[in-house]
Scaffold this motif. Structure first.
Motif, PDB file in Angstrom:
ATOM      1  N   GLY A  30      31.203  -1.112  10.862  1.00 28.35           N
ATOM      2  CA  GLY A  30      30.638  -0.883  12.190  1.00 28.35           C
ATOM      3  C   GLY A  30      30.395   0.274  12.757  1.00 28.35           C
ATOM      4  O   GLY A  30      29.382   0.701  13.342  1.00 28.35           O
ATOM      5  N   HIS A  31      31.233   1.445  11.885  1.00 24.64           N
ATOM      6  CA  HIS A  31      30.969   2.718  12.230  1.00 24.64           C
ATOM      7  C   HIS A  31      30.067   3.388  11.248  1.00 24.64           C
ATOM      8  O   HIS A  31      29.664   4.585  11.333  1.00 24.64           O
ATOM      9  N   LEU A  32      29.578   2.475  10.209  1.00 26.02           N
ATOM     10  CA  LEU A  32      28.594   3.053   9.180  1.00 26.02           C
ATOM     11  C   LEU A  32      27.033   2.382   9.400  1.00 26.02           C
ATOM     12  O   LEU A  32      26.105   3.241   9.517  1.00 26.02           O
ATOM     13  N   THR A  33      26.959   1.368   9.665  1.00 31.12           N
ATOM     14  CA  THR A  33      25.743   0.415   9.835  1.00 31.12           C
ATOM     15  C   THR A  33      25.715  -0.265  11.154  1.00 31.12           C
ATOM     16  O   THR A  33      26.648  -0.249  11.853  1.00 31.12           O
ATOM     17  N   PRO A  34      24.419  -0.606  11.714  1.00 33.54           N
ATOM     18  CA  PRO A  34      24.319  -1.139  12.772  1.00 33.54           C
ATOM     19  C   PRO A  34      25.088  -2.509  12.839  1.00 33.54           C
ATOM     20  O   PRO A  34      25.313  -3.215  12.007  1.00 33.54           O
ATOM     21  N   GLY A  35      25.655  -2.786  14.156  1.00 37.32           N
ATOM     22  CA  GLY A  35      26.726  -3.896  14.283  1.00 37.32           C
ATOM     23  C   GLY A  35      27.730  -3.241  14.791  1.00 37.32           C
ATOM     24  O   GLY A  35      27.710  -2.157  15.469  1.00 37.32           O
ATOM     25  N   ASN A  98      40.747  10.287  20.111  1.00 31.47           N
ATOM     26  CA  ASN A  98      40.661  10.447  18.597  1.00 31.47           C
ATOM     27  C   ASN A  98      41.450  11.027  18.050  1.00 31.47           C
ATOM     28  O   ASN A  98      41.251  11.880  17.324  1.00 31.47           O
ATOM     29  N   LYS A 102      39.538  12.610  11.066  1.00 30.47           N
ATOM     30  CA  LYS A 102      38.099  12.157  11.059  1.00 30.47           C
ATOM     31  C   LYS A 102      37.652  11.709   9.573  1.00 30.47           C
ATOM     32  O   LYS A 102      36.876  10.888   9.302  1.00 30.47           O
ATOM     33  N   VAL A 105      32.063  12.113   6.837  1.00 32.74           N
ATOM     34  CA  VAL A 105      31.117  11.169   7.673  1.00 32.74           C
ATOM     35  C   VAL A 105      30.502  10.057   6.516  1.00 32.74           C
ATOM     36  O   VAL A 105      30.012  10.815   5.612  1.00 32.74           O
ATOM     37  N   GLY A 106      30.451   8.964   6.830  1.00 34.49           N
ATOM     38  CA  GLY A 106      29.812   8.187   5.924  1.00 34.49           C
ATOM     39  C   GLY A 106      30.602   7.289   5.039  1.00 34.49           C
ATOM     40  O   GLY A 106      30.175   6.267   4.121  1.00 34.49           O
ATOM     41  N   SER A 110      37.045   6.272   7.828  1.00 35.33           N
ATOM     42  CA  SER A 110      36.669   7.535   8.282  1.00 35.33           C
ATOM     43  C   SER A 110      36.522   7.411   9.751  1.00 35.33           C
ATOM     44  O   SER A 110      37.038   6.314  10.338  1.00 35.33           O
ATOM     45  N   ALA A 111      36.159   8.247  10.743  1.00 35.15           N
ATOM     46  CA  ALA A 111      35.983   8.273  12.041  1.00 35.15           C
ATOM     47  C   ALA A 111      37.108   7.947  12.570  1.00 35.15           C
ATOM     48  O   ALA A 111      37.230   7.444  14.082  1.00 35.15           O
ATOM     49  N   LEU A 114      38.227   4.673  15.412  1.00 35.23           N
ATOM     50  CA  LEU A 114      36.807   3.904  15.879  1.00 35.23           C
ATOM     51  C   LEU A 114      36.920   2.598  15.039  1.00 35.23           C
ATOM     52  O   LEU A 114      36.707   1.481  15.680  1.00 35.23           O
ATOM     53  N   ASN A 118      37.027  -1.341  16.460  1.00 33.33           N
ATOM     54  CA  ASN A 118      35.853  -2.389  16.165  1.00 33.33           C
ATOM     55  C   ASN A 118      36.586  -3.658  15.697  1.00 33.33           C
ATOM     56  O   ASN A 118      36.335  -4.691  16.153  1.00 33.33           O
TER      57      ASN A 118
END
Lengths: 145, 175
Positions: A30-35, A98, A102, A105-106, A110-111, A114, A118
Protein backbone atom coordinates in the motif's frame (compact mmCIF):
# COMPACT_ATOMS: atom_id res chain seq x y z
CA UNK A 1 -29.25 -20.50 1.39
CA UNK A 2 -28.48 -23.14 -1.18
CA UNK A 3 -25.34 -23.27 -3.28
CA UNK A 4 -25.05 -23.23 -7.06
CA UNK A 5 -24.09 -26.05 -9.44
CA UNK A 6 -20.90 -28.13 -9.25
CA UNK A 7 -19.15 -26.21 -12.07
CA UNK A 8 -19.65 -22.87 -10.33
CA UNK A 9 -18.51 -24.33 -6.99
CA UNK A 10 -15.26 -25.76 -8.37
CA UNK A 11 -14.44 -22.61 -10.39
CA UNK A 12 -14.94 -20.28 -7.46
CA UNK A 13 -12.90 -22.56 -5.18
CA UNK A 14 -10.04 -22.23 -7.67
CA UNK A 15 -10.38 -18.45 -8.15
CA UNK A 16 -11.19 -17.22 -4.62
CA UNK A 17 -7.73 -18.03 -3.27
CA UNK A 18 -6.07 -15.96 -5.99
CA UNK A 19 -8.40 -13.01 -5.30
CA UNK A 20 -7.57 -13.33 -1.58
CA UNK A 21 -3.82 -13.28 -2.34
CA UNK A 22 -4.30 -10.22 -4.58
CA UNK A 23 -6.04 -8.42 -1.71
CA UNK A 24 -3.10 -9.20 0.59
CA UNK A 25 -0.71 -7.91 -2.11
CA UNK A 26 -2.64 -4.64 -2.42
CA UNK A 27 -2.56 -4.16 1.37
CA UNK A 28 1.12 -5.00 1.86
CA UNK A 29 2.30 -2.85 -1.06
CA UNK A 30 0.00 0.00 0.00
CA UNK A 31 2.88 2.42 0.62
CA UNK A 32 4.52 1.69 -2.78
CA UNK A 33 1.74 1.27 -5.37
CA UNK A 34 -1.85 2.56 -5.66
CA UNK A 35 -4.20 0.90 -3.23
CA UNK A 36 -3.89 0.42 0.47
CA UNK A 37 -5.85 -0.71 3.47
CA UNK A 38 -9.33 0.18 2.29
CA UNK A 39 -9.05 -1.16 -1.26
CA UNK A 40 -7.29 -4.39 -0.28
CA UNK A 41 -9.71 -5.05 2.56
CA UNK A 42 -12.68 -4.76 0.22
CA UNK A 43 -10.97 -7.14 -2.27
CA UNK A 44 -10.51 -9.74 0.51
CA UNK A 45 -14.14 -9.34 1.57
CA UNK A 46 -15.13 -9.79 -2.10
CA UNK A 47 -13.35 -13.14 -2.31
CA UNK A 48 -15.09 -14.36 0.87
CA UNK A 49 -18.48 -13.13 -0.43
CA UNK A 50 -17.85 -14.95 -3.75
CA UNK A 51 -17.16 -18.27 -2.06
CA UNK A 52 -20.14 -17.85 0.28
CA UNK A 53 -22.54 -17.06 -2.58
CA UNK A 54 -21.45 -20.00 -4.74
CA UNK A 55 -21.15 -22.69 -2.06
CA UNK A 56 -24.14 -21.81 0.09
CA UNK A 57 -24.40 -21.21 3.79
CA UNK A 58 -23.47 -24.70 5.00
CA UNK A 59 -19.95 -24.53 3.54
CA UNK A 60 -18.71 -21.81 5.91
CA UNK A 61 -20.48 -22.83 9.15
CA UNK A 62 -22.10 -19.42 9.33
CA UNK A 63 -22.82 -18.90 13.03
CA UNK A 64 -19.21 -19.53 14.16
CA UNK A 65 -17.81 -17.39 11.35
CA UNK A 66 -19.89 -14.39 12.39
CA UNK A 67 -18.69 -14.29 15.99
CA UNK A 68 -15.11 -14.73 14.75
CA UNK A 69 -15.25 -11.73 12.44
CA UNK A 70 -16.73 -9.52 15.18
CA UNK A 71 -13.74 -10.22 17.44
CA UNK A 72 -11.19 -9.73 14.61
CA UNK A 73 -12.77 -6.42 13.57
CA UNK A 74 -12.83 -4.96 17.06
CA UNK A 75 -9.25 -6.11 17.69
CA UNK A 76 -8.02 -4.46 14.48
CA UNK A 77 -9.58 -1.12 15.38
CA UNK A 78 -8.06 -1.27 18.87
CA UNK A 79 -4.66 -2.06 17.29
CA UNK A 80 -4.87 1.02 15.02
CA UNK A 81 -5.49 3.21 18.05
CA UNK A 82 -2.72 1.42 20.01
CA UNK A 83 -0.16 2.08 17.25
CA UNK A 84 -1.27 5.71 17.19
CA UNK A 85 -0.95 5.98 20.98
CA UNK A 86 2.50 4.35 20.94
CA UNK A 87 3.69 7.49 19.16
CA UNK A 88 3.28 9.14 22.55
CA UNK A 89 5.67 6.73 24.19
CA UNK A 90 8.55 6.83 21.70
CA UNK A 91 10.29 10.06 20.74
CA UNK A 92 8.41 13.33 20.68
CA UNK A 93 4.97 13.38 22.24
CA UNK A 94 2.72 13.46 19.15
CA UNK A 95 -0.34 11.35 18.38
CA UNK A 96 0.26 9.36 15.14
CA UNK A 97 4.02 9.89 15.45
CA UNK A 98 6.01 7.91 12.85
CA UNK A 99 8.58 6.60 15.32
CA UNK A 100 10.03 3.59 13.46
CA UNK A 101 13.06 4.11 11.15
CA UNK A 102 11.96 5.26 7.68
CA UNK A 103 14.32 3.10 5.61
CA UNK A 104 14.95 3.63 1.88
CA UNK A 105 12.05 5.04 -0.15
CA UNK A 106 10.70 2.34 -2.47
CA UNK A 107 11.67 -0.76 -0.50
CA UNK A 108 9.03 -3.14 0.80
CA UNK A 109 10.08 -2.68 4.45
CA UNK A 110 10.16 1.11 4.74
CA UNK A 111 8.02 4.09 5.74
CA UNK A 112 8.02 3.33 9.46
CA UNK A 113 4.58 2.52 10.87
CA UNK A 114 2.57 3.15 7.68
CA UNK A 115 2.52 -0.56 6.56
CA UNK A 116 1.25 -1.52 10.04
CA UNK A 117 -1.63 0.96 9.71
CA UNK A 118 -2.36 -0.45 6.25
CA UNK A 119 -2.51 -4.03 7.53
CA UNK A 120 -4.75 -3.20 10.51
CA UNK A 121 -7.15 -1.03 8.51
CA UNK A 122 -7.33 -3.72 5.80
CA UNK A 123 -8.25 -6.39 8.37
CA UNK A 124 -10.88 -4.14 9.86
CA UNK A 125 -12.48 -3.20 6.50
CA UNK A 126 -12.53 -6.84 5.28
CA UNK A 127 -14.15 -8.03 8.52
CA UNK A 128 -16.79 -5.30 8.57
CA UNK A 129 -17.85 -5.61 4.91
CA UNK A 130 -18.07 -9.40 5.23
CA UNK A 131 -20.01 -9.20 8.49
CA UNK A 132 -22.63 -6.91 6.92
CA UNK A 133 -23.10 -9.45 4.10
CA UNK A 134 -23.29 -12.38 6.56
CA UNK A 135 -25.82 -10.65 8.79
CA UNK A 136 -28.04 -10.02 5.74
CA UNK A 137 -27.89 -13.75 4.83
CA UNK A 138 -28.56 -14.88 8.41
CA UNK A 139 -31.48 -12.44 8.67
CA UNK A 140 -33.02 -14.01 5.55
CA UNK A 141 -32.52 -17.54 6.92
CA UNK A 142 -34.01 -16.65 10.30
CA UNK A 143 -37.01 -14.74 8.98
CA UNK A 144 -37.96 -17.74 6.80
CA UNK A 145 -38.50 -20.09 9.74
CA UNK B 1 -9.68 14.86 -22.27
CA UNK B 2 -12.38 17.35 -21.33
CA UNK B 3 -14.56 16.06 -24.18
CA UNK B 4 -14.12 12.44 -23.01
CA UNK B 5 -15.06 13.29 -19.43
CA UNK B 6 -18.08 15.28 -20.66
CA UNK B 7 -19.30 12.27 -22.68
CA UNK B 8 -18.85 9.96 -19.67
CA UNK B 9 -20.69 12.38 -17.37
CA UNK B 10 -23.48 12.47 -19.95
CA UNK B 11 -23.66 8.67 -19.74
CA UNK B 12 -23.87 8.93 -15.95
CA UNK B 13 -26.77 11.40 -16.13
CA UNK B 14 -28.55 9.14 -18.63
CA UNK B 15 -28.06 6.12 -16.33
CA UNK B 16 -29.34 7.98 -13.27
CA UNK B 17 -32.43 9.20 -15.14
CA UNK B 18 -33.12 5.71 -16.47
CA UNK B 19 -32.71 4.24 -12.96
CA UNK B 20 -35.50 6.50 -11.72
CA UNK B 21 -37.94 5.83 -14.55
CA UNK B 22 -37.35 2.12 -15.28
CA UNK B 23 -40.41 -0.10 -14.96
CA UNK B 24 -38.32 -3.17 -14.04
CA UNK B 25 -36.32 -2.82 -10.82
CA UNK B 26 -33.53 -5.15 -12.01
CA UNK B 27 -32.73 -2.92 -15.01
CA UNK B 28 -32.86 0.07 -12.63
CA UNK B 29 -30.13 -1.57 -10.50
CA UNK B 30 -28.02 -2.21 -13.62
CA UNK B 31 -28.42 1.47 -14.57
CA UNK B 32 -27.09 2.40 -11.11
CA UNK B 33 -24.07 0.23 -11.95
CA UNK B 34 -23.59 2.27 -15.15
CA UNK B 35 -23.24 5.39 -12.98
CA UNK B 36 -20.64 3.75 -10.71
CA UNK B 37 -18.47 2.23 -13.44
CA UNK B 38 -18.47 5.47 -15.45
CA UNK B 39 -17.21 7.19 -12.29
CA UNK B 40 -14.34 4.66 -12.23
CA UNK B 41 -13.27 5.68 -15.77
CA UNK B 42 -13.51 9.36 -14.74
CA UNK B 43 -11.20 8.70 -11.77
CA UNK B 44 -8.70 6.90 -14.02
CA UNK B 45 -8.71 9.77 -16.54
CA UNK B 46 -8.22 12.32 -13.74
CA UNK B 47 -5.14 10.37 -12.49
CA UNK B 48 -6.56 9.01 -9.23
CA UNK B 49 -5.93 5.22 -9.36
CA UNK B 50 -6.36 4.75 -5.59
CA UNK B 51 -9.92 6.05 -5.73
CA UNK B 52 -10.61 4.02 -8.89
CA UNK B 53 -9.62 0.73 -7.19
CA UNK B 54 -11.82 1.40 -4.14
CA UNK B 55 -14.73 2.59 -6.30
CA UNK B 56 -14.73 -0.42 -8.66
CA UNK B 57 -14.63 -3.00 -5.83
CA UNK B 58 -17.21 -1.30 -3.61
CA UNK B 59 -19.50 -0.73 -6.60
CA UNK B 60 -19.35 -4.42 -7.56
CA UNK B 61 -20.16 -5.61 -4.03
CA UNK B 62 -23.02 -3.09 -3.67
CA UNK B 63 -24.42 -4.18 -7.03
CA UNK B 64 -24.33 -7.87 -5.96
CA UNK B 65 -26.21 -7.11 -2.72
CA UNK B 66 -28.79 -4.93 -4.54
CA UNK B 67 -29.39 -7.59 -7.21
CA UNK B 68 -29.89 -10.19 -4.47
CA UNK B 69 -32.42 -7.93 -2.72
CA UNK B 70 -34.34 -7.28 -5.96
CA UNK B 71 -34.43 -10.99 -6.88
CA UNK B 72 -35.65 -11.87 -3.39
CA UNK B 73 -38.46 -9.28 -3.29
CA UNK B 74 -40.63 -8.08 -6.18
CA UNK B 75 -39.26 -6.83 -9.51
CA UNK B 76 -42.20 -4.51 -10.14
CA UNK B 77 -42.14 -0.97 -8.89
CA UNK B 78 -45.22 0.10 -6.95
CA UNK B 79 -46.62 3.30 -8.45
CA UNK B 80 -48.32 5.98 -6.40
CA UNK B 81 -50.74 8.58 -7.77
CA UNK B 82 -49.77 12.23 -7.33
CA UNK B 83 -51.88 14.11 -4.80
CA UNK B 84 -51.60 17.72 -3.55
CA UNK B 85 -48.69 16.91 -1.24
CA UNK B 86 -46.85 15.32 -4.17
CA UNK B 87 -47.31 18.44 -6.31
CA UNK B 88 -46.09 20.66 -3.46
CA UNK B 89 -42.98 18.48 -3.04
CA UNK B 90 -42.29 18.55 -6.79
CA UNK B 91 -42.54 22.35 -6.96
CA UNK B 92 -40.29 22.69 -3.89
CA UNK B 93 -37.70 20.34 -5.43
CA UNK B 94 -37.64 22.28 -8.73
CA UNK B 95 -37.33 25.59 -6.85
CA UNK B 96 -34.43 24.30 -4.73
CA UNK B 97 -32.72 22.94 -7.86
CA UNK B 98 -32.92 26.33 -9.60
CA UNK B 99 -31.58 28.05 -6.47
CA UNK B 100 -28.62 25.65 -6.29
CA UNK B 101 -27.92 26.15 -10.00
CA UNK B 102 -27.85 29.94 -9.54
CA UNK B 103 -25.41 29.81 -6.61
CA UNK B 104 -23.28 27.26 -8.50
CA UNK B 105 -22.94 29.57 -11.48
CA UNK B 106 -22.00 32.42 -9.13
CA UNK B 107 -19.37 30.41 -7.26
CA UNK B 108 -17.84 28.68 -10.31
CA UNK B 109 -16.44 32.00 -11.58
CA UNK B 110 -14.06 32.39 -8.65
CA UNK B 111 -12.77 28.80 -8.78
CA UNK B 112 -9.86 27.51 -10.85
CA UNK B 113 -10.13 24.83 -13.53
CA UNK B 114 -10.29 21.31 -12.04
CA UNK B 115 -6.81 19.91 -11.41
CA UNK B 116 -4.94 22.91 -12.80
CA UNK B 117 -3.77 24.48 -9.55
CA UNK B 118 -3.11 23.22 -6.04
CA UNK B 119 -3.97 24.82 -2.73
CA UNK B 120 -1.34 26.37 -0.47
CA UNK B 121 -1.77 23.55 2.06
CA UNK B 122 -1.42 20.88 -0.65
CA UNK B 123 1.88 22.39 -1.82
CA UNK B 124 3.37 21.76 1.63
CA UNK B 125 2.13 18.17 1.47
CA UNK B 126 3.58 17.55 -2.00
CA UNK B 127 7.04 19.06 -1.40
CA UNK B 128 9.38 16.38 -0.11
CA UNK B 129 6.59 14.12 1.14
CA UNK B 130 8.57 10.99 0.23
CA UNK B 131 11.42 12.08 2.50
CA UNK B 132 9.11 13.18 5.31
CA UNK B 133 6.92 10.08 5.47
CA UNK B 134 9.18 7.50 3.79
CA UNK B 135 6.40 6.13 1.58
CA UNK B 136 6.60 6.16 -2.22
CA UNK B 137 2.82 6.38 -2.54
CA UNK B 138 1.84 9.96 -1.73
CA UNK B 139 -1.79 9.11 -1.01
CA UNK B 140 -0.86 6.62 1.72
CA UNK B 141 1.57 9.15 3.16
CA UNK B 142 -1.16 11.78 3.41
CA UNK B 143 -3.89 9.42 4.59
CA UNK B 144 -1.94 7.69 7.35
CA UNK B 145 0.63 10.30 8.35
CA UNK B 146 -0.49 13.89 7.77
CA UNK B 147 -4.19 13.12 8.13
CA UNK B 148 -4.06 10.23 10.60
CA UNK B 149 -7.01 11.48 12.65
CA UNK B 150 -9.30 11.37 9.61
CA UNK B 151 -8.40 7.76 8.86
CA UNK B 152 -8.96 6.71 12.46
CA UNK B 153 -12.34 8.42 12.35
CA UNK B 154 -13.26 6.53 9.17
CA UNK B 155 -12.33 3.20 10.74
CA UNK B 156 -14.39 3.95 13.87
CA UNK B 157 -17.36 5.05 11.71
CA UNK B 158 -17.23 1.72 9.85
CA UNK B 159 -17.20 -0.26 13.12
CA UNK B 160 -20.13 1.78 14.44
CA UNK B 161 -22.09 1.16 11.22
CA UNK B 162 -21.52 -2.59 11.53
CA UNK B 163 -22.67 -2.54 15.15
CA UNK B 164 -25.84 -0.73 14.06
CA UNK B 165 -26.50 -3.27 11.28
CA UNK B 166 -26.05 -6.13 13.76
CA UNK B 167 -28.38 -4.47 16.26
CA UNK B 168 -31.14 -4.13 13.67
CA UNK B 169 -30.73 -7.40 11.77
CA UNK B 170 -30.18 -9.93 14.57
CA UNK B 171 -33.65 -11.26 15.36
CA UNK B 172 -32.78 -13.86 17.97
CA UNK B 173 -29.51 -12.65 19.44
CA UNK B 174 -26.88 -14.99 20.75
CA UNK B 175 -27.99 -17.90 22.89
Amino acid sequence: MKGMTLIVKKTTQLIAGMIFMYGIYVIVHGHLTPGGGFAGGVVIAGSLILITLSNGGDFMKLIKEESGTTIIESLATILVILVAVSGFIFGTKIFFNNFLPKGIVGHLVSAGVLPLYNIFVGTEVAASIFIIFLSLIIFKEESKE
Amino acid sequence: MDLTISIIVGFMIFGALYAIHARDLLSSVIACGLVGYSLVICFLLLKAPDLAIVQIVVDTITLIIMVAVVLDSSREESYLKLDTQGYISAVTAIFLGLLLLYFYTVSIQSLDVLGKSSLRMAKHYIEGAAQKTGSANLVTGVVFDFRGYDTMGEAVVLVTAVLGVLTILRLRGKK
